[in-house]
Design a protein around this motif. Structure first.
Motif, PDB file in Angstrom:
ATOM      1  N   LEU A  97     -40.394 -21.525   3.470  1.00 59.16           N
ATOM      2  CA  LEU A  97     -39.555 -21.286   2.303  1.00 59.16           C
ATOM      3  C   LEU A  97     -40.318 -20.419   1.308  1.00 59.16           C
ATOM      4  CD1 LEU A  97     -36.869 -22.160   0.839  1.00 59.16           C
ATOM      5  CD2 LEU A  97     -38.226 -23.985  -0.191  1.00 59.16           C
TER       6      LEU A  97
ATOM      7  N   ASP B 277     -35.899 -17.431  -1.736  1.00 58.82           N
ATOM      8  CA  ASP B 277     -34.877 -18.173  -0.992  1.00 58.82           C
ATOM      9  C   ASP B 277     -34.086 -19.127  -1.878  1.00 58.82           C
ATOM     10  OD1 ASP B 277     -35.606 -17.021   1.511  1.00 58.82           O
ATOM     11  OD2 ASP B 277     -37.255 -18.468   1.681  1.00 58.82           O
TER      12      ASP B 277
ATOM     13  N   LEU C 177     -30.397 -21.436  -1.244  1.00 61.00           N
ATOM     14  CA  LEU C 177     -30.228 -22.878  -1.392  1.00 61.00           C
ATOM     15  C   LEU C 177     -29.170 -23.207  -2.439  1.00 61.00           C
ATOM     16  CD1 LEU C 177     -33.961 -23.933  -1.112  1.00 61.00           C
ATOM     17  CD2 LEU C 177     -32.167 -24.327   0.577  1.00 61.00           C
TER      18      LEU C 177
ATOM     19  N   TRP D 185     -25.763 -22.472  -0.716  1.00 63.41           N
ATOM     20  CA  TRP D 185     -25.419 -23.474   0.291  1.00 63.41           C
ATOM     21  C   TRP D 185     -25.144 -24.831  -0.329  1.00 63.41           C
ATOM     22  CZ3 TRP D 185     -30.281 -21.905   3.491  1.00 63.41           C
ATOM     23  CH2 TRP D 185     -30.032 -20.699   4.161  1.00 63.41           C
TER      24      TRP D 185
ATOM     25  N   PHE E 243     -36.701 -28.521  -4.246  1.00 64.36           N
ATOM     26  CA  PHE E 243     -37.313 -27.816  -3.118  1.00 64.36           C
ATOM     27  C   PHE E 243     -38.628 -27.102  -3.444  1.00 64.36           C
ATOM     28  CE2 PHE E 243     -32.855 -28.239  -2.115  1.00 64.36           C
ATOM     29  CZ  PHE E 243     -32.887 -28.649  -0.795  1.00 64.36           C
TER      30      PHE E 243
ATOM     31  N   ARG F 144     -41.526 -26.975   4.105  1.00 59.10           N
ATOM     32  CA  ARG F 144     -40.149 -26.581   3.809  1.00 59.10           C
ATOM     33  C   ARG F 144     -39.899 -25.189   4.369  1.00 59.10           C
ATOM     34  NH1 ARG F 144     -42.397 -28.773  -0.995  1.00 59.10           N
ATOM     35  NH2 ARG F 144     -41.483 -30.776  -1.493  1.00 59.10           N
ATOM     36  N   CYS F 145     -38.778 -25.034   5.087  1.00 55.65           N
ATOM     37  CA  CYS F 145     -38.545 -23.784   5.810  1.00 55.65           C
ATOM     38  C   CYS F 145     -37.096 -23.326   5.727  1.00 55.65           C
ATOM     39  CB  CYS F 145     -38.886 -23.961   7.287  1.00 55.65           C
ATOM     40  SG  CYS F 145     -40.583 -24.440   7.609  1.00 55.65           S
ATOM     41  N   ILE F 146     -36.934 -22.035   5.924  1.00 56.99           N
ATOM     42  CA  ILE F 146     -35.612 -21.413   6.095  1.00 56.99           C
ATOM     43  C   ILE F 146     -35.412 -21.176   7.583  1.00 56.99           C
ATOM     44  CG2 ILE F 146     -34.289 -19.270   5.713  1.00 56.99           C
ATOM     45  CD1 ILE F 146     -34.264 -21.113   3.294  1.00 56.99           C
TER      46      ILE F 146
ATOM     47  N   ALA G  42     -30.405 -15.599   7.546  1.00 55.25           N
ATOM     48  CA  ALA G  42     -30.746 -16.919   7.005  1.00 55.25           C
ATOM     49  C   ALA G  42     -29.492 -17.784   7.035  1.00 55.25           C
ATOM     50  CB  ALA G  42     -31.284 -16.790   5.592  1.00 55.25           C
TER      51      ALA G  42
ATOM     52  N   TYR H 125     -31.722 -24.638   6.408  1.00 53.68           N
ATOM     53  CA  TYR H 125     -32.964 -25.183   5.869  1.00 53.68           C
ATOM     54  C   TYR H 125     -33.446 -26.325   6.762  1.00 53.68           C
ATOM     55  CZ  TYR H 125     -36.023 -27.796   2.730  1.00 53.68           C
ATOM     56  OH  TYR H 125     -37.090 -28.449   2.195  1.00 53.68           O
TER      57      TYR H 125
ATOM     58  N   GLN I  34     -36.976 -29.233   6.865  1.00 56.46           N
ATOM     59  CA  GLN I  34     -38.265 -29.694   6.346  1.00 56.46           C
ATOM     60  C   GLN I  34     -38.794 -30.765   7.277  1.00 56.46           C
ATOM     61  OE1 GLN I  34     -37.090 -31.038   2.448  1.00 56.46           O
ATOM     62  NE2 GLN I  34     -36.634 -33.102   3.167  1.00 56.46           N
TER      63      GLN I  34
ATOM     64  N   GLN J 171     -32.652 -31.510   8.037  1.00 56.34           N
ATOM     65  CA  GLN J 171     -32.196 -30.134   8.157  1.00 56.34           C
ATOM     66  C   GLN J 171     -30.699 -30.041   7.898  1.00 56.34           C
ATOM     67  OE1 GLN J 171     -33.827 -31.590  11.125  1.00 56.34           O
ATOM     68  NE2 GLN J 171     -31.886 -32.646  11.362  1.00 56.34           N
TER      69      GLN J 171
END
Length: 184
Positions: free
Chosen positions: A14, A18, A22, A25, A51, A61-63, A70, A73, A75, A101
């Motif tokens: 992340l 980004d 978030l 979404w 986040f 934490r990731c995309i 993209a 998400y 984590q 996720q």
């Protein structure tokens, strides 16, 4: 920074840029029905608090990108002693990772992307992080998510009654786990 890739799926760390993804979404009621709750839309300030707080250095934490777009998400994090005790894992040797996720682009739902994401992440946690187990606690009513986890060979361990606040009430969840394969 890319953590892992598989086919058209990429999971990367992340980044600050980004945050607008978030916010988009997590202000969409269609997404919020399944993650966080429609009564908890996220504005920029809440995304930053939720986040980007720096208080848990072990949480990754990731995309999630699919076909270079993209779309969601994820984590993951090693369980601490308190979580191990809560879930009944205090005697398990080795690291246990939890993960959460969501796919924030509903047009990617029901296309097998969630299954690919969960499978790739579990594989990453077993191989790269040497996890002994991977666990999650999905709400019992979320049948689409549970089907994905079943396909990914997670086992339902126990019912967690009134475990998670969602849309104005405490909801039941399943504690599910996947063990490290013996051949890894």
């Amino acid at each position: 920074m890319v953590l892992y890739q598989q086919d058209q799926l990429t999971v990367r760390r992340l980044e600050l840029d980004d945050a607008q993804l978030l916010v988009r979404w997590l202000s969409d009621p269609v997404v919020l029905e399944f993650y966080e709750g429609r009564d908890r839309p996220h504005d920029h300030a809440l995304v930053m608090e939720h986040f980007y707080r720096g208080d848990d250095d072990e949480e990754v934490r990731c995309i999630v990108e699919f076909e270079e777009e993209a779309i969601g998400y994820i984590q993951f994090y090693p369980l601490d002693d308190e979580d191990r005790e809560e879930y009944g894992y205090q005697d398990v040797v080795g690291d246990i990772y939890g993960m959460d996720q969501f796919i924030g682009e509903p047009r990617f739902w029901n296309r097998g992307v969630g299954t690919k994401l969960v499978q790739a992440t579990v594989q990453y946690l077993f191989r790269e992080k040497e996890a002994a187990k991977v666990i999650m606690d999905p709400q019992t009513w979320n049948t689409r998510a549970l089907r994905v986890y079943d396909k990914c060979r997670f086992n339902r361990v126990k019912l967690l009654e009134s475990h998670e606040w969602h849309e104005g009430e405490m909801r039941d969840c399943w504690l599910i786990e996947r063990n490290q394969p013996l051949d890894s």
